[in-house]
Design a protein around this motif. Sequence first.
Motif, PDB file in Angstrom:
ATOM      1  N   THR A  45      -1.360  24.490  31.758  1.00 51.10           N
ATOM      2  CA  THR A  45      -0.440  25.507  32.265  1.00 51.10           C
ATOM      3  C   THR A  45       0.915  25.302  31.600  1.00 51.10           C
ATOM      4  O   THR A  45       1.534  24.247  31.733  1.00 51.10           O
ATOM      5  CB  THR A  45      -0.309  25.422  33.791  1.00 51.10           C
ATOM      6  OG1 THR A  45       0.132  24.112  34.165  1.00 51.10           O
ATOM      7  CG2 THR A  45      -1.638  25.723  34.473  1.00 51.10           C
ATOM      8  N   TYR A  73       2.694  31.065  31.469  1.00 47.65           N
ATOM      9  CA  TYR A  73       3.547  31.567  32.545  1.00 47.65           C
ATOM     10  C   TYR A  73       4.914  31.895  31.958  1.00 47.65           C
ATOM     11  O   TYR A  73       5.499  31.081  31.254  1.00 47.65           O
ATOM     12  CB  TYR A  73       3.671  30.534  33.663  1.00 47.65           C
ATOM     13  CG  TYR A  73       2.363  30.313  34.369  1.00 47.65           C
ATOM     14  CD1 TYR A  73       2.061  30.983  35.545  1.00 47.65           C
ATOM     15  CD2 TYR A  73       1.394  29.469  33.826  1.00 47.65           C
ATOM     16  CE1 TYR A  73       0.836  30.807  36.174  1.00 47.65           C
ATOM     17  CE2 TYR A  73       0.170  29.290  34.449  1.00 47.65           C
ATOM     18  CZ  TYR A  73      -0.102  29.961  35.625  1.00 47.65           C
ATOM     19  OH  TYR A  73      -1.314  29.790  36.232  1.00 47.65           O
ATOM     20  N   ARG A  89       2.373  34.240  35.906  1.00 48.36           N
ATOM     21  CA  ARG A  89       1.227  34.261  34.996  1.00 48.36           C
ATOM     22  C   ARG A  89       1.334  35.445  34.054  1.00 48.36           C
ATOM     23  O   ARG A  89       1.546  36.584  34.473  1.00 48.36           O
ATOM     24  CB  ARG A  89      -0.072  34.336  35.802  1.00 48.36           C
ATOM     25  CG  ARG A  89      -1.338  34.346  34.954  1.00 48.36           C
ATOM     26  CD  ARG A  89      -1.663  32.960  34.408  1.00 48.36           C
ATOM     27  NE  ARG A  89      -2.754  32.983  33.483  1.00 48.36           N
ATOM     28  CZ  ARG A  89      -4.034  32.889  33.806  1.00 48.36           C
ATOM     29  NH1 ARG A  89      -4.389  32.757  35.069  1.00 48.36           N
ATOM     30  NH2 ARG A  89      -4.956  32.921  32.882  1.00 48.36           N
ATOM     31  N   GLU A 112       0.820  36.060  39.813  1.00 47.05           N
ATOM     32  CA  GLU A 112       0.688  34.671  40.277  1.00 47.05           C
ATOM     33  C   GLU A 112       1.903  33.859  39.840  1.00 47.05           C
ATOM     34  O   GLU A 112       2.295  33.862  38.680  1.00 47.05           O
ATOM     35  CB  GLU A 112      -0.578  34.057  39.664  1.00 47.05           C
ATOM     36  CG  GLU A 112      -0.731  32.581  39.917  1.00 47.05           C
ATOM     37  CD  GLU A 112      -1.795  31.936  39.025  1.00 47.05           C
ATOM     38  OE1 GLU A 112      -1.752  30.711  38.892  1.00 47.05           O
ATOM     39  OE2 GLU A 112      -2.644  32.663  38.469  1.00 47.05           O
ATOM     40  N   ASN A 114       3.519  30.097  39.439  1.00 42.33           N
ATOM     41  CA  ASN A 114       3.158  28.684  39.345  1.00 42.33           C
ATOM     42  C   ASN A 114       4.367  27.931  38.799  1.00 42.33           C
ATOM     43  O   ASN A 114       4.700  28.057  37.622  1.00 42.33           O
ATOM     44  CB  ASN A 114       1.953  28.482  38.424  1.00 42.33           C
ATOM     45  CG  ASN A 114       1.531  27.024  38.348  1.00 42.33           C
ATOM     46  OD1 ASN A 114       2.134  26.145  38.965  1.00 42.33           O
ATOM     47  ND2 ASN A 114       0.484  26.756  37.590  1.00 42.33           N
TER      48      ASN A 114
END
Length: 187
Positions: A45, A73, A89, A112, A114
């Motif tokens: 990620t 992201y 995201r 999303e 994160n």
Amino acid sequence: MKKAELRKEQINKLKEFANTKEKETEDSILLEKLMETDLIKNSQTIGVTASLPFEVDTSELIARLWEAGKKVYLAKARADQDHTLDFLRYTYMSKLVKSKFGVEEIADGDAEVNNELDLVIVPGLAFALDSHVRLGFGGGYYDRFLAKYNPKTVSLVSSPMQFVSSEWPVEKTDIPIQTIVTTNKIY
């Protein structure tokens, strides 16, 4: 030198550099060097900012990260809240909108979020190669985010951004970057 003066000077220097063939060459070298690092290989990620025209271009980086199966992201400023960031995201299907800062961000409010990322690629205007401190754009967004979440960090630094040591006042809230990638060396 005061930060505001240096920011203005750096933006002008980077805008001049953006119109050269050398920028394209350096961006390509920086991308290749970053993609070869264990930082990228060991991260799933990855947070990044959509670059402004005078910054190191992140569009090719994002495409390469997708090809490598990484989850990307994109940074979104939270100016109305606590002057920090969320990372949303980013996929091929994401719609983007320009923020008040002129940076493209995810338009979908339901994307999303994160903020517990494996790696964050941090932008900046100037970097001290000895201490790894950076001169950002002045809002403290990244410093607040990095202080709160403490991810691994890396910055892509073109030649006009490099300083051997800090020529600006460093504050206790300025968070150093862990890894700096230049065209000649990784610090």
